[in-house]
Design a protein around this motif. Structure first.
Motif, PDB file in Angstrom:
ATOM      1  N   UNK A 175     -57.212   4.588  -3.594  1.00 38.89           N
ATOM      2  CA  UNK A 175     -56.587   4.717  -2.422  1.00 38.89           C
ATOM      3  C   UNK A 175     -56.667   3.393  -1.640  1.00 38.89           C
ATOM      4  N   UNK A 176     -57.477   2.286  -2.131  1.00 42.48           N
ATOM      5  CA  UNK A 176     -57.068   1.189  -1.297  1.00 42.48           C
ATOM      6  C   UNK A 176     -56.234   0.388  -1.653  1.00 42.48           C
ATOM      7  N   UNK A 177     -55.809   0.626  -3.027  1.00 39.42           N
ATOM      8  CA  UNK A 177     -54.600  -0.304  -3.463  1.00 39.42           C
ATOM      9  C   UNK A 177     -53.480   0.078  -3.036  1.00 39.42           C
ATOM     10  N   UNK A 178     -53.305   1.173  -2.317  1.00 40.41           N
ATOM     11  CA  UNK A 178     -51.809   1.847  -1.988  1.00 40.41           C
ATOM     12  C   UNK A 178     -51.514   0.689  -0.749  1.00 40.41           C
ATOM     13  N   UNK A 179     -52.366   0.348   0.055  1.00 42.76           N
ATOM     14  CA  UNK A 179     -52.060  -0.725   1.332  1.00 42.76           C
ATOM     15  C   UNK A 179     -52.792  -1.977   1.251  1.00 42.76           C
ATOM     16  N   UNK A 180     -53.726  -2.217   0.530  1.00 45.12           N
ATOM     17  CA  UNK A 180     -54.402  -3.345   0.833  1.00 45.12           C
ATOM     18  C   UNK A 180     -54.164  -4.143  -0.563  1.00 45.12           C
ATOM     19  N   UNK A 181     -54.480  -5.665  -0.439  1.00 44.61           N
ATOM     20  CA  UNK A 181     -54.463  -6.311  -1.907  1.00 44.61           C
ATOM     21  C   UNK A 181     -55.470  -5.757  -2.741  1.00 44.61           C
ATOM     22  N   UNK A 182     -55.139  -6.153  -4.217  1.00 40.33           N
ATOM     23  CA  UNK A 182     -55.959  -5.688  -5.112  1.00 40.33           C
ATOM     24  C   UNK A 182     -57.292  -6.555  -5.377  1.00 40.33           C
ATOM     25  N   UNK A 183     -58.362  -5.855  -5.692  1.00 37.49           N
ATOM     26  CA  UNK A 183     -59.497  -6.549  -6.007  1.00 37.49           C
ATOM     27  C   UNK A 183     -60.667  -6.686  -5.015  1.00 37.49           C
ATOM     28  N   UNK A 184     -60.486  -6.114  -4.074  1.00 32.72           N
ATOM     29  CA  UNK A 184     -61.320  -6.322  -2.922  1.00 32.72           C
ATOM     30  C   UNK A 184     -62.652  -5.750  -3.012  1.00 32.72           C
ATOM     31  N   UNK A 185     -63.713  -6.409  -3.052  1.00 33.38           N
ATOM     32  CA  UNK A 185     -65.210  -6.027  -3.427  1.00 33.38           C
ATOM     33  C   UNK A 185     -65.514  -5.274  -1.994  1.00 33.38           C
ATOM     34  N   UNK A 186     -65.773  -4.183  -2.038  1.00 27.97           N
ATOM     35  CA  UNK A 186     -66.118  -3.017  -0.949  1.00 27.97           C
ATOM     36  C   UNK A 186     -67.415  -3.628  -0.597  1.00 27.97           C
ATOM     37  N   UNK A 187     -68.332  -3.399  -1.152  1.00 24.10           N
ATOM     38  CA  UNK A 187     -70.100  -3.953  -0.771  1.00 24.10           C
ATOM     39  C   UNK A 187     -69.930  -5.247  -0.163  1.00 24.10           C
ATOM     40  N   UNK A 188     -69.260  -6.421  -0.996  1.00 26.50           N
ATOM     41  CA  UNK A 188     -69.337  -7.690  -0.336  1.00 26.50           C
ATOM     42  C   UNK A 188     -68.751  -7.953   1.000  1.00 26.50           C
ATOM     43  N   UNK A 189     -67.619  -6.955   1.104  1.00 28.73           N
ATOM     44  CA  UNK A 189     -66.890  -7.290   2.206  1.00 28.73           C
ATOM     45  C   UNK A 189     -67.581  -6.369   3.466  1.00 28.73           C
TER      46      UNK A 189
END
Length: 266
Positions: A175-189
């Protein structure tokens, strides 16, 4: 619309109905515009200068607010809006809002919209819609919040949870890849957002569960809009995987709850 008008395209609400006229923004006024304008004015009196200043209401049901210059991220969200420093600055800006908002008495006579409001209520107004389209940036840092139409009484932690949904984002990778840059670390962010806000240990422990609660409310909001025939939300549902996406997203949050909690507290 005159030749000097500039249409502003931000978010899913009021599409095509928001215009900049010089130093002013004119847009459809919410039903509680007078109470909301009083709240925005009170925020400034209590030190929060990072929101539009209300100017007035027109006879044809529109409101006028000051225009805040800067950059606003629109989907698909650009890399500059999703950096760690940008995320931390969103947390800091939200903390500033809450510190001032806590000092402003809630107008209990006003009809605050229930759409994305905290089910548990609260003694201060929360923004409830701190999505990328509603944050103004300059030089890569969040400097202002706009569009307070969904503001309603609630807990600060609820507002943080809603913000995390949009900015971390708290979405499964597909779901995230549809609108956000790839490879984002949810826990770290999520940790970066909490650190930027200065979130307490107790609130960090509760945050993943509140995010799950906020996701349920957001799903109900979309369902209500879709059931009412809102073409914007019907189109978004069709384009983004329908209710299967929501099922997947909610299951992902539950499956990763311990990971998020550990990342916030370690």
């Amino acid at each position: 619309m005159t030749a000097e008008d500039e249409a502003l395209t931000r978010g899913m609400a009021n599409a095509g109905a928001v215009f900049r006229r010089g130093e002013l923004v004119e847009r459809p006024a919410p039903r509680n515009a007078r109470a909301l304008h009083a709240y925005l004015s009170a925020l400034k009196e209590h030190g929060f200068d990072a929101a539009p200043t209300p100017v007035g209401l027109t006879s044809d049901g529109r409101e006028q607010l000051t225009f805040i210059p800067g950059d606003v991220a629109l989907p698909p969200f650009p890399d500059w809006a999703m950096t760690s420093s940008a995320l931390g600055s969103v947390g800091s800006l939200l903390r500033r809002l809450h510190e001032s908002s806590a000092a402003v008495a809630v107008d209990t006579r006003a009809e605050w919209p229930p759409d994305l409001a905290d089910p548990e209520g609260g003694r201060m107004l929360c923004h409830n819609d701190v999505c990328p389209e509603n944050v103004v940036f300059r030089d890569g840092r969040a400097v202002a919040l706009i569009d307070f139409d969904l503001a309603a009484p609630g807990r600060a932690l609820w507002d943080i949870a809603m913000t995390a949904r949009y900015w971390v984002p708290m979405l499964d990778p597909e779901s995230a890849a549809a609108l956000h840059p790839h490879g984002l670390d949810a826990a770290a962010r999520l940790r970066i957002l909490a650190d930027g806000y200065g979130l307490s240990a107790q609130d960090r422990a509760e945050l993943p569960g509140v995010i799950e609660q906020a996701t349920e409310v957001c799903r109900a909001f979309v369902a209500h809009r879709a059931a009412g025939g809102d073409l914007v939300y019907l189109r978004a549902l069709a384009d983004r995987g329908g209710w299967e996406r929501w099922d997947r997203m909610q299951a992902w949050l539950v499956d990763h709850r311990q990971t998020f909690t550990a990342g916030l507290l370690d």
